[in-house]
Each structure stands twice: as structure tokens, then as C-alpha cells.
Design a protein around this motif. Sequence first.
Motif, PDB file in Angstrom:
ATOM      1  N   SER A  47      45.241  60.678   6.430  1.00 36.28           N
ATOM      2  CA  SER A  47      45.824  61.503   5.376  1.00 36.28           C
ATOM      3  C   SER A  47      47.239  61.877   5.773  1.00 36.28           C
ATOM      4  O   SER A  47      47.448  62.431   6.867  1.00 36.28           O
ATOM      5  CB  SER A  47      44.984  62.764   5.177  1.00 36.28           C
ATOM      6  OG  SER A  47      43.692  62.438   4.710  1.00 36.28           O
TER       7      SER A  47
ATOM      8  N   SER B  28      42.157  51.008  -4.949  1.00 36.86           N
ATOM      9  CA  SER B  28      41.954  52.421  -5.264  1.00 36.86           C
ATOM     10  C   SER B  28      40.862  52.518  -6.330  1.00 36.86           C
ATOM     11  O   SER B  28      40.577  51.544  -7.020  1.00 36.86           O
ATOM     12  CB  SER B  28      43.258  53.061  -5.743  1.00 36.86           C
ATOM     13  OG  SER B  28      43.842  52.303  -6.762  1.00 36.86           O
TER      14      SER B  28
ATOM     15  N   PRO C 196      51.957  59.022  -3.341  1.00 38.84           N
ATOM     16  CA  PRO C 196      50.570  59.270  -3.758  1.00 38.84           C
ATOM     17  C   PRO C 196      49.897  58.031  -4.335  1.00 38.84           C
ATOM     18  O   PRO C 196      48.687  57.840  -4.138  1.00 38.84           O
ATOM     19  CB  PRO C 196      50.716  60.380  -4.798  1.00 38.84           C
ATOM     20  CG  PRO C 196      51.945  61.119  -4.375  1.00 38.84           C
ATOM     21  CD  PRO C 196      52.871  60.048  -3.848  1.00 38.84           C
TER      22      PRO C 196
ATOM     23  N   THR D 102      47.646  55.716  -2.226  1.00 33.95           N
ATOM     24  CA  THR D 102      46.294  56.104  -1.840  1.00 33.95           C
ATOM     25  C   THR D 102      45.301  55.016  -2.235  1.00 33.95           C
ATOM     26  O   THR D 102      45.214  54.617  -3.392  1.00 33.95           O
ATOM     27  CB  THR D 102      45.910  57.436  -2.523  1.00 33.95           C
ATOM     28  OG1 THR D 102      46.760  58.475  -2.024  1.00 33.95           O
ATOM     29  CG2 THR D 102      44.457  57.788  -2.229  1.00 33.95           C
TER      30      THR D 102
ATOM     31  N   GLN E 159      40.878  53.942   5.064  1.00 38.06           N
ATOM     32  CA  GLN E 159      41.323  54.784   3.956  1.00 38.06           C
ATOM     33  C   GLN E 159      42.706  55.364   4.235  1.00 38.06           C
ATOM     34  O   GLN E 159      42.959  55.916   5.312  1.00 38.06           O
ATOM     35  CB  GLN E 159      40.338  55.940   3.738  1.00 38.06           C
ATOM     36  CG  GLN E 159      40.753  56.947   2.682  1.00 38.06           C
ATOM     37  CD  GLN E 159      40.663  56.400   1.268  1.00 38.06           C
ATOM     38  OE1 GLN E 159      39.659  55.790   0.906  1.00 38.06           O
ATOM     39  NE2 GLN E 159      41.705  56.621   0.463  1.00 38.06           N
TER      40      GLN E 159
ATOM     41  N   THR F  62      45.220  58.124   2.443  1.00 40.10           N
ATOM     42  CA  THR F  62      45.335  59.156   1.416  1.00 40.10           C
ATOM     43  C   THR F  62      46.687  59.829   1.542  1.00 40.10           C
ATOM     44  O   THR F  62      47.055  60.299   2.631  1.00 40.10           O
ATOM     45  CB  THR F  62      44.225  60.199   1.569  1.00 40.10           C
ATOM     46  OG1 THR F  62      42.947  59.550   1.486  1.00 40.10           O
ATOM     47  CG2 THR F  62      44.316  61.247   0.464  1.00 40.10           C
TER      48      THR F  62
END
Length: 125
Positions: free
Chosen positions: A11, A40, A88, A91, A120, A122
Motif C-alpha cells: 500500500s 483490478s 490510484p 491499484t 497486490q 494499492t
Amino acid sequence: QVRLVESGGGSVQPGGSLRLSCVASGVSFSDSCMGWFRQSPGKNREGVAFIYNGGTRSVVADSVKDRFTISQDNFKNTGYLEIDNLKPEDTAVYYCAAPIRSHVCALAPRFYNVWGQGTQVTVAS
């Protein structure tokens, strides 16, 4: 048996950077091309970059060309995807893959038959 294992996701805040890694076993990246893809929720898996010719040549999707860099270390048999200025919309779950069966190096996922488990990424403030 060919196996790919990704790592390096996490993240991050917008504007940050990440370097994803893909360690291969059962195949040599110096002999095979390697692609990076992302998916996504609710979207199709899309190719973002691939590297070939022993790591001397690469293609990066136009949509991310100014921020994504693909590379590989043949000695470590490891591929990398560096993402700068994360947004963003980056992601997604990121995957590396190898076209062991088709031997076609392309951004289209259909040519690739060996996939890692994904990592992942983010991006949020």
C-alpha cells in the motif's frame, strides 16, 4: 516444473514508487520472455510490459510508458517492474507470466500459460 513468484506489492500513497519482483524456477529468463500484467476488480487482465531477447529489449504499454520500467537480472533469474509516480488507478493485482507454450512475447495475456500468484498494489492517500 515452471514456477513464478511475485513480491514487492503493498500500500502506497499517490506519487510513491514500488519495485515488483518475479523469481522464476524451471525456466531461464535469458531464454524466455517475461511479461507483467495487472487486473483490478471488474476489469480484464491487461498487459503492461514484457521483456525479451535475453532482457535486452522490452515493450511497455503506451498508457504507462512514462512511469513503468521493466528489467531482469539473468544471473538471479528474476524480473522486475518498477512503477513510479503511482496513481490510484494503478491499484490492481500484478502478475508476471511466461509464454512457455506459445513462445509469443506480447502484451496480450492469452499467449502466456505460466502465471505467478500475483502481488497486490494499492494506491491511496
